[in-house]
Design an enzyme around this catalytic site. Structure first.
Site, mmCIF file in Angstrom:
data_model
loop_
_atom_site.group_PDB
_atom_site.id
_atom_site.type_symbol
_atom_site.label_atom_id
_atom_site.label_comp_id
_atom_site.label_asym_id
_atom_site.label_seq_id
_atom_site.Cartn_x
_atom_site.Cartn_y
_atom_site.Cartn_z
ATOM 1 N N ALA A 132 0.792 -1.239 0.000
ATOM 2 C CA ALA A 132 0.000 0.000 0.000
ATOM 3 C C ALA A 132 0.818 1.280 0.000
ATOM 4 C CB ALA A 132 -0.936 0.001 1.218
ATOM 5 N N ARG A 140 6.216 -2.535 3.915
ATOM 6 C CA ARG A 140 7.425 -2.621 4.747
ATOM 7 C C ARG A 140 7.840 -1.258 5.286
ATOM 8 N NH1 ARG A 140 11.880 -3.940 2.092
ATOM 9 N NH2 ARG A 140 10.962 -3.684 0.025
ATOM 10 N N SER A 141 7.428 -0.181 4.604
ATOM 11 C CA SER A 141 7.848 1.157 5.008
ATOM 12 C C SER A 141 6.719 1.880 5.746
ATOM 13 C CB SER A 141 8.268 1.977 3.786
ATOM 14 O OG SER A 141 8.511 3.321 4.147
ATOM 15 N N ASP A 163 6.264 -7.181 6.743
ATOM 16 C CA ASP A 163 7.067 -7.810 5.706
ATOM 17 C C ASP A 163 6.342 -9.088 5.295
ATOM 18 O OD1 ASP A 163 8.917 -9.111 4.127
ATOM 19 O OD2 ASP A 163 10.635 -8.634 5.410
ATOM 20 N N LEU A 164 5.785 -9.087 4.104
ATOM 21 C CA LEU A 164 4.952 -10.194 3.654
ATOM 22 C C LEU A 164 5.730 -11.473 3.394
ATOM 23 C CD1 LEU A 164 2.530 -8.295 1.248
ATOM 24 C CD2 LEU A 164 1.984 -9.246 3.495
ATOM 25 N N SER A 171 -1.622 -9.874 -13.264
ATOM 26 C CA SER A 171 -0.854 -9.210 -14.318
ATOM 27 C C SER A 171 -1.152 -9.900 -15.644
ATOM 28 C CB SER A 171 0.643 -9.304 -14.013
ATOM 29 O OG SER A 171 1.417 -8.901 -15.121
ATOM 30 N N TYR A 210 8.884 -14.148 -12.931
ATOM 31 C CA TYR A 210 7.742 -13.306 -12.553
ATOM 32 C C TYR A 210 6.455 -13.857 -13.154
ATOM 33 C CZ TYR A 210 4.747 -9.150 -12.331
ATOM 34 O OH TYR A 210 3.700 -8.286 -12.107
ATOM 35 N N LYS A 267 2.757 -15.177 -11.499
ATOM 36 C CA LYS A 267 1.458 -14.624 -11.879
ATOM 37 C C LYS A 267 0.545 -15.683 -12.493
ATOM 38 C CE LYS A 267 2.000 -10.581 -10.213
ATOM 39 N NZ LYS A 267 1.175 -10.173 -9.047
ATOM 40 N N VAL A 274 1.190 -0.149 -15.954
ATOM 41 C CA VAL A 274 0.724 0.968 -15.138
ATOM 42 C C VAL A 274 1.949 1.784 -14.725
ATOM 43 C CG1 VAL A 274 -0.513 1.657 -13.047
ATOM 44 C CG2 VAL A 274 -1.189 -0.429 -14.270
#
Length: 243
Positions: free
Chosen positions: A14, A38-39, A62-63, A161, A173, A177, A208
Site C-alpha cells: 500500500a 514494509r515502510s 514484511d509479507l 498481471s 515473474y 502470476k 501501469v
C-alpha cells in the site's frame, strides 16, 4: 460503494503505486482501510493526505514473514473486528535466466532474505514469498475472518498481471502470476464448495506507470517502456463460467 461504507478493507503493497491510490480511493468512499507495507514512513505519509485519518490503519508488515502477516491480522481484528475485503496488491518482479543460470546462485537466492540486499537484486525466494505465499496467507486469514463474523458478502481481489496469461521476458515473474491465475480459480471453487457467497476476483492490469518499472529497469528503461506501449486488449470472463 454505499454498501461498503464503514466496512474494512486490507490493502497489501500500500505504500506506493496502485496500492497507495486504492487506499486513498477506498477511504474517500467511506471504507476503513488497513494499509500494509514494509515502510511505515511511506504509509504515514499517505495518512497525512487523508481527510479521514480515523479510517486508516497503517501496518508495517514484511509479507515474506508469516509471523508478521499473522500479527497484521491480529492488529486489524483488535482495531476493527476483522477484514471484509482483501486486496492482494503487493508484488515483486525478477529477471533471472534459467539456461545460463547458476544453481548455486539460485540456492543462495532462496536463502537470502535481507532487506538491504533486496534493494539491489530480485531474489527468487522473495518473489515467490510475496507474489504467491503471502497472497495465499492473506486470503486464508481474510476468509477465516469473514466466516467467523458471518460475513457472506466479502470479497478477495487479487491484483494479477497480463504476465499471468502470457509469458514475457521475466519468466520467473510470469510463473508467479500464472500461479495467481490458477489460485484465484482454485479459491473460487473452494468457496463454491462450501456454498459461500464470498467473491474472489483476479484483475490483470497492463502496464501501469508506477515505481515498479523504474525499480526494475532504471529510469531510462522505464521511460522507454512507458512511452512505447498502450492498452490493446481487455479480457473479461464471467465468474460462473465453468472451465
Amino acid at each position: 460503494m454505499d454498501r461498503w461504507r464503514n466496512r474494512v478493507a486490507l490493502v497489501t503493497g500500500a505504500s506506493m503505486g496502485i496500492g497507495e491510490s486504492l487506499c486513498k480511493l477506498l477511504v474517500s468512499h467511506g471504507m476503513k482501510v488497513a494499509a500494509c507495507a514494509r515502510s511505515l514512513e511511506k504509509l504515514s505519509k499517505i495518512e497525512s493526505e487523508l481527510s479521514s485519518k480515523d479510517s486508516y490503519l497503517p501496518i508495517k508488515c514484511d509479507l515474506r514473514k508469516k509471523e508478521e502477516i499473522m500479527n497484521m491480522f491480529k492488529q486489524i481484528k483488535d482495531k476493527w473486528g476483522g477484514v471484509d475485503v482483501c486486496i492482494n496488491n503487493a508484488g515483486l518482479a525478477l529477471d533471472s535466466p534459467i539456461i545460463d543460470g547458476d544453481t548455486d546462485q539460485w540456492e543462495n537466492m532462496w536463502e537470502v532474505c535481507d532487506i538491504e540486499q533486496l534493494e539491489s537484486m530480485w531474489e527468487v525466494h522473495n518473489v515467490f514469498q510475496v507474489n504467491v505465499m503471502a497472497l495465499c496467507l492473506c486470503t486464508r486469514e481474510s476468509v477465516k475472518s469473514m466466516r467467523e463474523r458471518n460475513v457472506d458478502d466479502g470479497h478477495v481481489i487479487n491484483i494479477n498481471s497480463l504476465s499471468g496469461h502470457r509469458v514475457g521476458k521475466m519468466h520467473f515473474y510470469s510463473a508467479t502470476k500464472y500461479a495467481v491465475t490458477s489460485l484465484t480459480e482454485g479459491i473460487r471453487w473452494e468457496l463454491r464448495g462450501i456454498n459461500s457467497h464470498i467473491r474472489v476476483t483476479s484483475i490483470s492490469p497492463g502496464l501501469v506507470k508506477t515505481n515498479f518499472a523504474y525499480t526494475l529497469l532504471g529510469k531510462e528503461g522505464a521511460e522507454e517502456c512507458y512511452s512505447s506501449r498502450q492498452v490493446s486488449e481487455m479480457m473479461i470472463r464471467p465468474t460462473e463460467q465453468v472451465v
